[in-house]
Design an enzyme around this catalytic site. Structure first.
Site, short mmCIF file in Angstrom:
data_model
loop_
_atom_site.label_atom_id
_atom_site.label_comp_id
_atom_site.label_asym_id
_atom_site.label_seq_id
_atom_site.Cartn_x
_atom_site.Cartn_y
_atom_site.Cartn_z
N HIS A 145 0.83 -1.21 0.00
CA HIS A 145 0.00 0.00 0.00
C HIS A 145 0.86 1.26 0.00
O HIS A 145 0.38 2.34 0.38
CB HIS A 145 -0.95 0.03 1.21
CG HIS A 145 -1.83 -1.17 1.32
ND1 HIS A 145 -3.01 -1.31 0.63
CD2 HIS A 145 -1.68 -2.32 2.04
CE1 HIS A 145 -3.57 -2.48 0.93
NE2 HIS A 145 -2.77 -3.12 1.77
N SER A 266 14.67 20.11 -16.47
CA SER A 266 13.56 21.07 -16.52
C SER A 266 14.04 22.34 -17.20
O SER A 266 15.19 22.77 -17.00
CB SER A 266 13.08 21.38 -15.10
OG SER A 266 12.22 22.51 -15.08
#
Length: 437
Positions: A145, A266
């Site tokens: 999870h 970026s």
């Protein structure tokens, strides 16, 4: 497929020139089969073999020009062959239908594409295997999870990937067998104008198996199985890529894609090192699943055939094989150059003050005779002190008087030793790789 996601080794199989060569080969193999059965004269075969020649981009353009009139690609091809060869070309395509050429040649190219894909699977498996042994005992946090569970080793994780790739390899081998079929059975597949012996001869010469029974086409469940195998392969690669993306997150940073000199992450933020290869693989896997759905839609055709499948296959045939091939080699390169950070793995193992050993405490209490649910309450309440109060799990256990009635401090401490998490890793590797070292 656009060049950005293509390798020339695979994309070259799908050029117009390559397609025309396959059509030529199918027609000549069938004609040779006719000669062997006494249906066509040997001199015609010899003439066709000598004059058929190779194909160029100019030849492909000429055939396309003819098709603008015929509105039929195979007829345009045969018209061109008549122009090139002369009278002997009348023996080509005798008793055949267009799908004899199209489906048999499609079997050829999909077979050859699988061979390239299997090479890519082999490279990916080799890369994963190498890194698995490199990190067989590199402890890291196992997660369920997305939450810390119990320690695992990075090599164990990669052994699972290797085993999954081996299943993908087996599916692709099965897909190769299923798709490497041809048909020279004529309109609606009855052999009304050619005996089955011609089909047997032609397929053998081409390295294919004759379809046991065909309508006017090779049945499309074969192709659906093929493209489904590619989709499963892509989904496995995406699974691996998603894991790498998670491990590269700033808060985790246990593994990272190689960042090459001069690379930029970026246009705005110079500090960025993004998992662009893995993200790319996730995106391309979506295409493969879509192509599989399209192939499944092609199974149900009208009666002995229609051509609703044709336009679909002209797209998904090249695109799916090119994408799968590209994904495999991109993933293999990613694994070969993957940066692994054991020190960050250890840092994350230590992050929660030892609560990841809670199961071991629970089992030890059960072994000592405590009811499991009562033991669970004791262990859980001490683990919750770490979450809610920031108290170390070790410290919390050492202060729990109910626990100390059952376990000695040194017994509690023994439950925090790391060795038990990896004591069977050799057995796992023996199962997966057939060796442990």
């Amino acid at each position: 497929m656009i060049p950005r996601y293509s390798r020339k080794e695979m994309s070259s199989l799908w050029t117009d020139v390559a397609r025309l060569r396959r059509w030529r080969d199918v027609e000549l193999a069938a004609l040779e089969g006719m000669v062997e059965q006494g249906i066509a004269p040997r001199e015609a075969l010899q003439d066709c073999l000598e004059r058929a020649g190779d194909f160029t981009e100019a030849d492909a353009a000429r055939i396309e020009e003819i098709e603008r009139t015929t509105k039929h690609d195979v007829i345009a091809f045969l018209t061109f062959m008549e122009e090139r060869i002369g009278p002997s070309a009348r023996w080509l395509h005798l008793g055949m239908t267009s799908s004899d050429v199209l489906d048999t040649s499609l079997g050829l190219v999909l077979r050859d594409a699988v061979d390239l894909i299997l090479q890519g699977v082999g490279r990916a498996m080799a890369a994963v295997e190498k890194r698995a042994f490199e990190h067989k005992r590199t402890l890291m946090m196992g997660r369920s999870h997305g939450i810390h569970a119990e320690p695992i080793t990075f090599g164990h994780k990669l052994a699972i990937w290797y085993d999954e790739l081996r299943r993908a390899e087996a599916r692709m081998l099965r897909a190769r067998e299923v798709i490497a079929v041809g048909k020279i059975s004529g309109a609606v597949g009855t052999f009304a104008h050619l005996p089955p012996a011609v089909e047997v001869f032609a397929c053998k010469k081409l390295g294919l198996t004759p379809a046991p029974a065909s309508s006017q086409i090779v049945q499309r469940d074969r192709h659906a199985e093929y493209f489904s195998a590619l989709a499963l392969l892509g989904s496995s690669i995406e699974k691996f890529a998603v894991e790498i993306r998670h491990l590269q997150r700033t808060e985790v940073r246990e593994a990272e894609e190689h960042f090459t000199p001069g690379q930029k992450g970026s246009s705005a933020m110079p500090h960025k090192r993004n998992p662009i290869l893995s993200e790319n693989l996730s995106g391309l896997a979506r295409l493969l699943r879509g192509y599989a759905v399209s192939a499944l839609e092609d199974v149900a055709l009208w009666h002995e055939r229609d051509i609703s499948h044709s336009s679909v296959e002209r797209v998904i045939g090249p695109d799916a094989t090119i994408v799968a091939d590209f994904m495999l080699h991109r993933f293999a390169g990613l694994m070969e150059n993957l940066r692994v950070y054991p020190e960050n793995m250890q840092k994350n193992l230590d992050l929660l003050g030892g609560v990841v050993n809670s199961q071991r405490i629970l089992l030890e209490l059960a072994r000592k005779g405590m009811d499991r649910q009562a033991a669970y309450v004791i262990v859980q309440r001490n683990a919750m002190r770490m979450y809610e109060q920031g108290v170390s799990f070790r410290q919390a256990l050492a202060e729990d008087q109910d626990l100390l009635k059952v376990m000695k401090p040194e017994e509690i401490e023994d439950c925090f030793s790391a060795g038990y998490h990896i004591k069977h890793v050799d057995d796992i590797f023996q199962r997966v790789f057939g060796r442990s070292e």
